[in-house]
Design a protein around this motif. Sequence first.
Motif, short mmCIF file in Angstrom:
data_model
loop_
_atom_site.label_atom_id
_atom_site.label_comp_id
_atom_site.label_asym_id
_atom_site.label_seq_id
_atom_site.Cartn_x
_atom_site.Cartn_y
_atom_site.Cartn_z
N VAL A 44 0.82 -1.22 0.00
CA VAL A 44 0.00 0.00 0.00
C VAL A 44 0.85 1.26 0.00
O VAL A 44 0.68 2.15 -0.85
N ALA A 45 1.78 1.37 0.94
CA ALA A 45 2.55 2.61 1.08
C ALA A 45 3.41 2.93 -0.15
O ALA A 45 3.45 4.09 -0.59
N ALA A 74 5.36 10.41 4.50
CA ALA A 74 5.08 11.77 4.03
C ALA A 74 3.97 11.75 2.97
O ALA A 74 3.08 12.62 2.97
N ALA A 75 4.02 10.78 2.08
CA ALA A 75 2.98 10.68 1.05
C ALA A 75 1.61 10.41 1.67
O ALA A 75 0.61 11.04 1.29
N LEU A 76 1.54 9.49 2.62
CA LEU A 76 0.28 9.20 3.29
C LEU A 76 -0.23 10.40 4.08
O LEU A 76 -1.43 10.66 4.15
N LEU A 105 -8.80 6.54 4.33
CA LEU A 105 -7.94 5.38 4.09
C LEU A 105 -6.50 5.66 4.54
O LEU A 105 -5.85 4.79 5.13
N ALA A 106 -6.00 6.86 4.26
CA ALA A 106 -4.64 7.21 4.66
C ALA A 106 -4.49 7.14 6.18
O ALA A 106 -3.51 6.58 6.70
N LYS A 107 -5.45 7.70 6.89
CA LYS A 107 -5.38 7.68 8.36
C LYS A 107 -5.41 6.25 8.89
O LYS A 107 -4.69 5.91 9.84
#
Length: 365
Positions: free
Chosen positions: A180-181, A201-203, A214-216
């Motif tokens: 995912v990351a 940083a991207a997330l 979703l990022a959180k």
Amino acid sequence: MTTVRSTTSYTRLGAIYAEQLATQGVTASMLTHKWQAGDLIAPHSDIDIRVILDQAPDSWWEWNEQLAAAHHRAVLLDPAHSRLLEHPPGFAFTAGELERNQVSPAEISTWSLVTGNAARLGRWQSRARTMPWSRADERFYRGILDARIGGRYQLDKDSTDNVHHDLDGYRRHCIVWHYVAPCWFASAALATRTRCPGKTAALDQWHPGELEVLAKEFLRLSTSSDPDPSPADLLRSAHVTVDAVLRRTPRPRPLPEASEAEAAAWTTTAGMLRVRVARWIYYLDPPPETETGYLIAREEKELRSARNTLTRLADRTSGADASLVKAMTELLPPGPTTAGTLRDLLAQWSRHRSVVEDFLSANSA
């Protein structure tokens, strides 16, 4: 909820590695590692070192033998190092190459300092992050996606051979940080035309629309030691998340090649090949209780990438440079890599050592 994020352990690990390099006579003006401190999650993340030299060594072969010995000794210091120091460094560059913009700016942007001059690294990274976006950047980030999407990510390929505790925790880590990351990181870069410094940083910074929730959630999962969800359930959620990220990823766009593109392609490929012999020596004779079979198998992908780049360069160079590129390409045979093929490659590179040394040192001064 408890977390397992740690920076101190990796700071110490980097110092230990630098000490072992110095003990074996591997002099480096700087050591960096890929990704930022927040991207390294103890005890699951390995540290991926890059070596910066003031100048090319007199013999890359002897330098690799010293590098392999240093890595071997570093792993022997602690059983946990067989995972944390999974493999010898991924690249070796000279300071001159970095000063001349001959190293991929997308690669440089992810580095964190282990030892060396912080201001110097900061200058290289500042320049890398502000260079015009180019076709090489598109290749770099789309390559990350292409290696994982469309069913290409397979959890069972993330070997647990050197993982001795919390196997389910490690599998969850792999789903978040190896699937995912990286996809999020690549898509964020492509969508914003920004060379991201890392996956966290991207997330943190790119989550348009429905991606914010979703990022959180994946940031929470990335540092959680909770036993839920199961790896199987998490993998199903990961596929849904990656599909959502891809819907926010722009289609490929026609872009010019950067003026430094050919030099950067040559240098980045040479930088990766400069450490192959050390990796092969280490993989073929690892410390006791350390498994390297899965790393041997991974070499096929690395060699294929180098061969593809050199094939492309051969069509764009002429004269002595073209001859050297073609000769080096012939020393990168296609096909699966096994212990036997790596032994054969070591013997072949040794027989053609002058070609290997010439290629690895070309344009490095």
